[in-house]
Design a protein around this motif. Structure first.
Motif: not given
Length: 66
Positions: A47-60
């Protein structure tokens, strides 16, 4: 193959120590797809809370691996 070592290590730091080590081991041996899978499952199971920036990096990263 993904060349951004710093991004991998920063994302791994979000995981508990044992999972981060396993994640980094995958990256080291060239198994980025397995590492990405470990990252996602680790983030979700802990249940790690991640930012939208981190979500975008993971998507890339996922796009680079695929």
């Amino acid at each position: 193959m993904i060349d951004d070592v710093d991004t991998w290590h920063r994302l791994a730091a979000l995981l508990p120590s044992d999972q981060a080590q396993e994640f980094n081991a995958c990256w080291t041996i060239g198994e980025q797809e397995a590492g990405l899978s470990l990252l996602i499952s680790g983030l979700l199971s802990n249940d790690v809370v991640i930012s939208e920036t981190v979500r975008a990096e993971i998507s890339v990263l996922a796009g680079d691996v695929g």
